[in-house]
Structure formats: C-alpha cells, structure tokens
Design an enzyme around this catalytic site. Structure first.
Site, PDB file in Angstrom:
ATOM      1  N   HIS A 114       0.392  -1.672   0.179  1.00 30.69           N
ATOM      2  CA  HIS A 114      -0.110   0.055   0.272  1.00 30.69           C
ATOM      3  C   HIS A 114       0.762   1.727  -0.060  1.00 30.69           C
ATOM      4  O   HIS A 114       0.616   2.401   0.901  1.00 30.69           O
ATOM      5  CB  HIS A 114      -0.992  -0.090   1.186  1.00 30.69           C
ATOM      6  CG  HIS A 114      -1.966  -1.344   1.054  1.00 30.69           C
ATOM      7  ND1 HIS A 114      -2.980  -1.760  -0.097  1.00 30.69           N
ATOM      8  CD2 HIS A 114      -3.382  -1.694   2.529  1.00 30.69           C
ATOM      9  CE1 HIS A 114      -3.806  -2.346   0.018  1.00 30.69           C
ATOM     10  NE2 HIS A 114      -3.864  -2.797   1.379  1.00 30.69           N
ATOM     11  N   HIS A 187      -9.823   2.156   0.712  1.00 27.82           N
ATOM     12  CA  HIS A 187      -9.716   1.240   0.605  1.00 27.82           C
ATOM     13  C   HIS A 187     -10.931   1.195   2.121  1.00 27.82           C
ATOM     14  O   HIS A 187     -10.742   0.544   3.548  1.00 27.82           O
ATOM     15  CB  HIS A 187      -8.287   0.973   1.591  1.00 27.82           C
ATOM     16  CG  HIS A 187      -8.143  -0.264   2.449  1.00 27.82           C
ATOM     17  ND1 HIS A 187      -8.541  -1.209   3.283  1.00 27.82           N
ATOM     18  CD2 HIS A 187      -6.837  -0.852   2.571  1.00 27.82           C
ATOM     19  CE1 HIS A 187      -7.472  -2.358   3.529  1.00 27.82           C
ATOM     20  NE2 HIS A 187      -6.942  -2.226   2.532  1.00 27.82           N
ATOM     21  N   GLU A 317     -11.375  -3.369  -2.757  1.00 28.84           N
ATOM     22  CA  GLU A 317     -10.393  -2.589  -3.337  1.00 28.84           C
ATOM     23  C   GLU A 317     -10.653  -2.756  -4.710  1.00 28.84           C
ATOM     24  O   GLU A 317     -10.120  -3.779  -5.476  1.00 28.84           O
ATOM     25  CB  GLU A 317      -9.612  -3.135  -2.875  1.00 28.84           C
ATOM     26  CG  GLU A 317      -9.756  -2.685  -0.860  1.00 28.84           C
ATOM     27  CD  GLU A 317      -8.445  -3.040  -0.244  1.00 28.84           C
ATOM     28  OE1 GLU A 317      -7.577  -2.814  -0.570  1.00 28.84           O
ATOM     29  OE2 GLU A 317      -8.218  -4.054  -0.063  1.00 28.84           O
TER      30      GLU A 317
END
Length: 353
Positions: A114, A187, A317
C-alpha cells in the site's frame, strides 16, 4: 428530499502543525459521505436501510485522533483511505522498470504494501470543493520523485462525488514526468448493518469473476489465474461471506479477476439481510481485492464504542492485480510521461424489502 450540499469543518491538528479538514457531502436523497483531506479518508458513509433510517456503513473514527493513535498505526487497517502509489503488495519491495531496479520499503513481512511506510493514506491532500454538475470534492497530491522509493514526480487527482441514485463515485487521474508504476484504490471497510452486526459473515456477496490470483504464504501471486469453480472463492452466485471462509486459511484477502475487461461495468453486489441494504460496485479496473478484515483484533474501538473485532468489515478494493510490476502476464501498471492514468469506481446503495 433536500438539495445536494457540501460543507467543510476542521478535523484536527496534525503532528507537523497543519490542520486537517473534514468535508460532508449530501446528495439530498439520503446518502451522506464525510471525507478528510488527511489521507483522502472516507470516515463516514450514511445510507438508508429498508425503513429509510440512515446508518453509517463504513468503519472508521469520529475524530482525527483515532487515525493518528499509536494503536491505529500499529494495526494499520487503512480505514477508508486513498492508497498509493501502489495498492496491494509488491514482492520483496522490488521491481525493475526500463532496466533499472527499484527497492521500496518492506512494510508487510518481506513485501511492500500500500505505498510503503508513508503512503498516500498518511499525507495531507489539497482540497477543492466542486459544485458542478453536483457537489463534489477534488483532492490533489504531488508525490515527488523518489518518494517511498518510487521513480518520477507523480501528480494525482481524486474526485469524490455523490450521485443522484445514491452512489459514491471515486474518479482517479494521474500523470508523471518519469516512467513509474501506479495502482490507486480506496480502502473502505463496509458493514451494511451499520454496526448492528459485529461482523460481516452474514452478508451475501456476489463477484462477477470466474478466476482469482493464487498466492503464496506471504500473499504474493504465483502467477496462476485459477478458476473459482468448486472452490471457496466461487462467488459467481450470491453466497454468505462466512459460509466457506473457514476453508481459506486466515480468511479472504485475495484478488479476483473481474469479467468484462476494463469497461465500466457492474462487478460486485452485496446484501445485508437484517437492514435490507444492498451495495453495487461498478469499476473499469481489471481486479478487485476482497478482504474480510482478518487482522482486526478488537484493539480498535468503533464510533459506537464497540471493538472492531475480526471480520467487522469487508473491503472491495478495485485495482490492478497484486505484484503486477513483477508479473509480465498481468495487466500493466506502468505509467509513462505524456500518458494520463484515468479510472473510476462507484459504490451504489439501495435496499431490498
């Protein structure tokens, strides 16, 4: 019905002395979203149930302090945040591009996750209120060359807008001055019961995907795109999230290969029986990471004062596949100078009687 509206208020101070803002968007039809320019974070999303009563269907906190707390930083759930430069995992934090090797942070076991230690979820975005054609919020961030190890100065713009048919549409755009890799997503964790149920195992989920990316024990794809038929990953027909989750070690945290190419299309639906709320997901992305909050352990407290336990929410996502820079058989995530990255995802809410 009321008029669509957007308002702004202070959300709290950051350690560097800057002040984060919180923007509230309403569409006049019962949908309300609250978004901070800290991390581009969707903190609240209120949608009506089958009786018309609004309820907050995303996990998060009422104050900025919740997102800055040591407990939250240690847990790292990324509640509602914008994710970049690269959402999901890159094996060993390493990739090669145009003959050069780039080393990123390994912040998830041996892998990069991420965007690194200070990804887009932890920066203050520049905010601009838009009023045409409907109230919306544009967030902009310029990521300098070398930030978190990524090449190129990247200019990113994200627009949050509420649609008249109770959708939250997230539109992404990005340009770079040097070849780089990019995988943007949001997210958000959903619980369509609005916290009335402590977990989402009773939600019914359908994914328009006949294959998924097989992963190793560190959740890095092996490169195999395996058919879901006959496996606990088969959501081609509506299934309770919890029906077969015990057959998946650790729970669902996998990428599904979405049908329909990269057209903007319906890719997922969810239904929560007690509230009657439904969720439809539309995107132009080739994959969706379905994550079932496996690492939530009760150490974080919800807006209602209850612990966020395991499976308290689920994420859809929309994105490119994990580790794409190291997987030549996957759709490319390379962005070059002169190109415009553009993508959109919409989360639309309704009810069943």
């Amino acid at each position: 019905m009321s008029e669509p509206l957007i308002t702004a208020a202070e959300f709290g101070p950051l350690p560097d002395g800057q002040t984060a803002q919180l923007f509230t968007l309403t569409n006049g039809r019962g949908l309300e979203a609250r978004i901070s320019n800290y991390g581009g974070t969707l903190t609240h999303l209120l949608a009506p149930d089958r009786h018309g009563q609004p309820g907050d269907v995303v996990l998060g906190f009422d104050t900025l302090a919740g997102y800055l707390s040591e407990a939250y930083q240690q847990a790292g759930p990324y509640f509602g945040a914008l994710i970049g430069r690269f959402g999901n995992r890159i094996a060993r934090g390493r990739f090669e591009l145009d003959g050069e090797t780039y080393q990123l942070a390994t912040n998830n076991g041996p892998n990069h996750l991420h965007g690194g230690r200070r990804g887009f979820d932890k920066v203050l975005w520049q905010a601009e209120v838009l009023v045409e054609p409907t109230p919306a919020l544009r967030l902009t961030y310029i990521s300098p060359d070398g930030e978190e190890g990524y090449p190129g100065t990247l200019t990113v713009s994200v627009v949050y807008a509420l649609t008249p048919d109770n959708g939250l549409r997230i539109s992404y755009a990005a340009t770079t001055d040097r070849a780089t890799v990019l995988n943007l997503t949001n997210h958000a964790y959903f619980n369509l019961s609005a916290d009335a149920q402590p977990d989402v195992l009773g939600h019914e989920l359908q994914l328009h995907a006949e294959r998924y990316t097989v992963v190793d024990d560190t959740l890095i794809p092996t490169g195999e795109l395996r058919p879901v038929a006959g496996t606990p990953f088969d959501f081609t027909r509506p299934q309770a999230i919890g029906a077969r989750i015990a057959q998946v070690p650790g729970g669902y945290d996998h990428n599904w290969v979405l049908a329909g190419g990269e057209n903007f299309r319906l890719v997922a639906t969810a239904y929560e029986p007690t509230s009657g709320r439904t969720l439809e997901v539309r995107t132009d992305q080739p994959g969706v990471q379905c994550y079932t909050g496996n690492f939530l352990d009760g150490s974080l407290t919800s807006k209602n004062g209850l612990p966020y336990g395991q499976h308290a929410g689920f994420c859809l996502e929309t994105q490119h596949f994990p580790d794409s820079p190291n997987q030549p058989g996957f759709p490319s995530t390379v962005l070059r100078p002169g190109e415009l990255f553009s993508s959109a995802t919409e989360y639309r809410f309704g009810v069943k009687s």
